[in-house]
Design a protein around this motif. Structure first.
Motif, PDB file in Angstrom:
ATOM      1  N   VAL A 266     -45.594 -10.485 -17.935  1.00  0.00           N
ATOM      2  CA  VAL A 266     -45.884 -10.592 -16.937  1.00  0.00           C
ATOM      3  C   VAL A 266     -44.403 -10.312 -15.788  1.00  0.00           C
ATOM      4  N   LEU A 267     -43.249 -10.984 -16.273  1.00  0.00           N
ATOM      5  CA  LEU A 267     -42.456 -10.690 -15.285  1.00  0.00           C
ATOM      6  C   LEU A 267     -41.160  -9.684 -16.135  1.00  0.00           C
ATOM      7  N   ILE A 268     -41.130  -9.011 -17.011  1.00  0.00           N
ATOM      8  CA  ILE A 268     -40.971  -8.298 -17.517  1.00  0.00           C
ATOM      9  C   ILE A 268     -41.525  -7.094 -16.418  1.00  0.00           C
ATOM     10  N   ILE A 269     -42.485  -7.035 -16.509  1.00  0.00           N
ATOM     11  CA  ILE A 269     -44.164  -6.169 -16.115  1.00  0.00           C
ATOM     12  C   ILE A 269     -42.392  -5.621 -14.498  1.00  0.00           C
ATOM     13  N   LYS A 270     -42.716  -7.023 -14.110  1.00  0.00           N
ATOM     14  CA  LYS A 270     -42.164  -7.369 -12.613  1.00  0.00           C
ATOM     15  C   LYS A 270     -41.153  -6.712 -12.412  1.00  0.00           C
ATOM     16  N   GLY A 271     -40.206  -7.034 -13.717  1.00  0.00           N
ATOM     17  CA  GLY A 271     -38.773  -6.822 -13.119  1.00  0.00           C
ATOM     18  C   GLY A 271     -38.783  -4.642 -13.079  1.00  0.00           C
ATOM     19  N   VAL A 272     -40.183  -4.748 -14.079  1.00  0.00           N
ATOM     20  CA  VAL A 272     -40.209  -2.722 -14.416  1.00  0.00           C
ATOM     21  C   VAL A 272     -40.566  -2.371 -13.263  1.00  0.00           C
ATOM     22  N   LEU A 273     -41.495  -2.913 -12.639  1.00  0.00           N
ATOM     23  CA  LEU A 273     -41.695  -2.110 -11.428  1.00  0.00           C
ATOM     24  C   LEU A 273     -41.083  -2.362 -10.088  1.00  0.00           C
ATOM     25  N   ILE A 274     -40.233  -3.565  -9.901  1.00  0.00           N
ATOM     26  CA  ILE A 274     -38.829  -3.703  -9.423  1.00  0.00           C
ATOM     27  C   ILE A 274     -37.546  -2.185  -9.114  1.00  0.00           C
ATOM     28  N   SER A 275     -37.628  -1.853 -10.930  1.00  0.00           N
ATOM     29  CA  SER A 275     -36.605  -1.562 -11.137  1.00  0.00           C
ATOM     30  C   SER A 275     -36.426   0.583 -10.467  1.00  0.00           C
ATOM     31  N   LEU A 276     -38.645   0.396 -10.895  1.00  0.00           N
ATOM     32  CA  LEU A 276     -38.978   1.518 -10.684  1.00  0.00           C
ATOM     33  C   LEU A 276     -38.680   1.626  -8.661  1.00  0.00           C
ATOM     34  N   GLY A 277     -39.293   0.673  -7.966  1.00  0.00           N
ATOM     35  CA  GLY A 277     -38.811   0.580  -6.734  1.00  0.00           C
ATOM     36  C   GLY A 277     -37.615   1.367  -6.264  1.00  0.00           C
ATOM     37  N   LEU A 278     -36.233   0.257  -6.937  1.00  0.00           N
ATOM     38  CA  LEU A 278     -35.358   0.920  -6.641  1.00  0.00           C
ATOM     39  C   LEU A 278     -34.578   1.780  -7.481  1.00  0.00           C
ATOM     40  N   SER A 279     -34.896   2.470  -8.054  1.00  0.00           N
ATOM     41  CA  SER A 279     -35.123   4.207  -8.729  1.00  0.00           C
ATOM     42  C   SER A 279     -35.547   4.534  -7.190  1.00  0.00           C
ATOM     43  N   LEU A 280     -36.807   4.901  -6.718  1.00  0.00           N
ATOM     44  CA  LEU A 280     -37.320   6.127  -5.861  1.00  0.00           C
ATOM     45  C   LEU A 280     -36.370   5.570  -4.650  1.00  0.00           C
ATOM     46  N   ILE A 281     -36.072   4.293  -4.508  1.00  0.00           N
ATOM     47  CA  ILE A 281     -35.466   4.290  -2.574  1.00  0.00           C
ATOM     48  C   ILE A 281     -33.685   5.754  -3.359  1.00  0.00           C
ATOM     49  N   VAL A 282     -33.424   5.080  -4.481  1.00  0.00           N
ATOM     50  CA  VAL A 282     -31.894   6.243  -5.016  1.00  0.00           C
ATOM     51  C   VAL A 282     -32.264   7.062  -4.494  1.00  0.00           C
ATOM     52  N   ARG A 283     -33.109   7.687  -5.442  1.00  0.00           N
ATOM     53  CA  ARG A 283     -33.425   9.174  -5.307  1.00  0.00           C
ATOM     54  C   ARG A 283     -33.817  10.090  -4.243  1.00  0.00           C
ATOM     55  N   ALA A 284     -34.269   9.084  -3.527  1.00  0.00           N
ATOM     56  CA  ALA A 284     -34.659  10.093  -2.036  1.00  0.00           C
ATOM     57  C   ALA A 284     -32.894   9.838  -1.616  1.00  0.00           C
ATOM     58  N   PHE A 285     -32.117   8.839  -1.500  1.00  0.00           N
ATOM     59  CA  PHE A 285     -30.660   8.753  -0.801  1.00  0.00           C
ATOM     60  C   PHE A 285     -29.883   9.926  -1.309  1.00  0.00           C
ATOM     61  N   LEU A 286     -30.401  10.222  -2.990  1.00  0.00           N
ATOM     62  CA  LEU A 286     -28.885  11.435  -3.522  1.00  0.00           C
ATOM     63  C   LEU A 286     -28.798  12.432  -3.387  1.00  0.00           C
ATOM     64  N   LYS A 287     -27.804  13.023  -2.572  1.00  0.00           N
ATOM     65  CA  LYS A 287     -27.848  14.345  -2.698  1.00  0.00           C
ATOM     66  C   LYS A 287     -27.718  15.533  -3.892  1.00  0.00           C
ATOM     67  N   PRO A 288     -28.452  16.314  -4.050  1.00  0.00           N
ATOM     68  CA  PRO A 288     -27.607  17.311  -5.400  1.00  0.00           C
ATOM     69  C   PRO A 288     -26.351  17.531  -4.865  1.00  0.00           C
ATOM     70  N   ALA A 289     -25.052  18.005  -5.738  1.00  0.00           N
ATOM     71  CA  ALA A 289     -24.086  17.694  -6.138  1.00  0.00           C
ATOM     72  C   ALA A 289     -23.877  19.188  -6.585  1.00  0.00           C
ATOM     73  N   PRO A 290     -22.440  20.097  -6.377  1.00  0.00           N
ATOM     74  CA  PRO A 290     -22.188  20.937  -5.942  1.00  0.00           C
ATOM     75  C   PRO A 290     -22.577  21.459  -7.832  1.00  0.00           C
ATOM     76  N   ARG A 291     -22.706  22.604  -7.975  1.00  0.00           N
ATOM     77  CA  ARG A 291     -22.894  22.809  -9.749  1.00  0.00           C
ATOM     78  C   ARG A 291     -21.790  23.069 -10.261  1.00  0.00           C
ATOM     79  N   ARG A 292     -21.333  22.331 -11.343  1.00  0.00           N
ATOM     80  CA  ARG A 292     -20.229  22.901 -12.532  1.00  0.00           C
ATOM     81  C   ARG A 292     -20.464  24.037 -13.340  1.00  0.00           C
ATOM     82  N   THR A 293     -19.086  24.933 -13.014  1.00  0.00           N
ATOM     83  CA  THR A 293     -18.674  26.089 -13.044  1.00  0.00           C
ATOM     84  C   THR A 293     -17.503  26.447 -14.591  1.00  0.00           C
TER      85      THR A 293
END
Length: 245
Positions: free
Chosen positions: A218-245
């Motif tokens: 159960v503790l690990i599952i809580k860690g998984v859920l926290i990681s998922l929430g943190l990932s959603l926050i990070v992805r919301a603030f990430l801006k697409p980088a310029p494409r490499r050529t």
């Protein structure tokens, strides 16, 4: 058998739904199946057979989970480091050229293989029926995505991509590089831009490594859920980088 454009666009949501069903295993109540965790089941099996003690078997299963979680996080980060971040998170397929650098010299789909390793780790926290369902469903879905991408890239890139496919394995990596590094790609990976989109994967790996020794799924599952929430926050603030050529 290849995935549709809609499935590709919604691939992250589909994977989350598969994992959710695996954890809940709603069919257990109808089939009167045991709801113990796969971790406990795998540890009890060799102990009942008298091969090793239950404590040693539990540790072995935990180590297996840690290794799978780390392997999944590393493969996805390593693969992402040689791609444009917008390509990894894109809702449509891209094909600007054959990527012949980093892990892509050893196998064609390090991101998908990383997801499979990650699934093996999460499956330890699910009921056995949910674990089997998740592993089979994720494997099938990953193959459908791979076939869709291969069809798209073959149509767009033609002979160079077919030659690449003939030399580099699809999912089972070669220990040695099968092709020389492409001069069109950077020789060094971009780790910072690769790590942040994969913060969920690393959070799960840390959860297994840090919380697993409490032997409380159960503790690990809580860690998984926290990681998922943190990932959603990070992805919301990430801006697409310029494409490499």
């Amino acid at each position: 058998m290849k995935a549709s454009a809609l499935e590709f666009r919604l691939r992250f949501l589909i994977i989350v739904v598969i994992y959710l069903l695996g954890f809940i295993a709603p069919w257990n109540s109808f089939l009167h199946l045991d709801s113990i965790r796969t971790w406990q089941y795998l540890a009890a099996w060799p102990a009942r057979s008298g091969w090793i003690g239950f404590s040693a078997a539990t540790i072995m299963v935990l180590v297996l989970g840690i290794l799978c979680a780390i392997a999944g996080a590393f493969l996805r980060t390593w693969g992402s480091a040689y791609l444009d971040p917008s390509t990894v998170q894109a809702g449509a397929m891209h094909g600007e050229g054959v990527v012949a650098a980093g892990p892509y010299r050893h196998l064609r789909n390090p991101l998908y293989l990383g997801t499979l390793f990650h699934t093996f780790a999460l499956a330890l926290l699910m009921p056995p029926s949910g674990a089997i369902f998740s592993i089979l469903a994720i494997t099938l879905f990953q193959l459908r995505l791979i076939f869709a991408e291969e069809s798209f890239l073959t149509a767009k890139l033609g002979a160079p991509y077919l030659d690449y496919c003939a030399k580099v394995p699809r999912l089972f990596p070669s220990f040695t590089a099968r092709i020389p590094a492409s001069p069109l790609r950077p020789s060094s990976p971009s780790w910072p831009t690769a790590f942040l989109p994969e913060i969920y994967m690393w959070g799960v790996a840390v959860s297994f490594a840090a919380l697993g020794w409490r032997y409380n799924s159960v503790l690990i599952i809580k860690g998984v859920l926290i990681s998922l929430g943190l990932s959603l926050i990070v992805r919301a603030f990430l801006k697409p980088a310029p494409r490499r050529t």
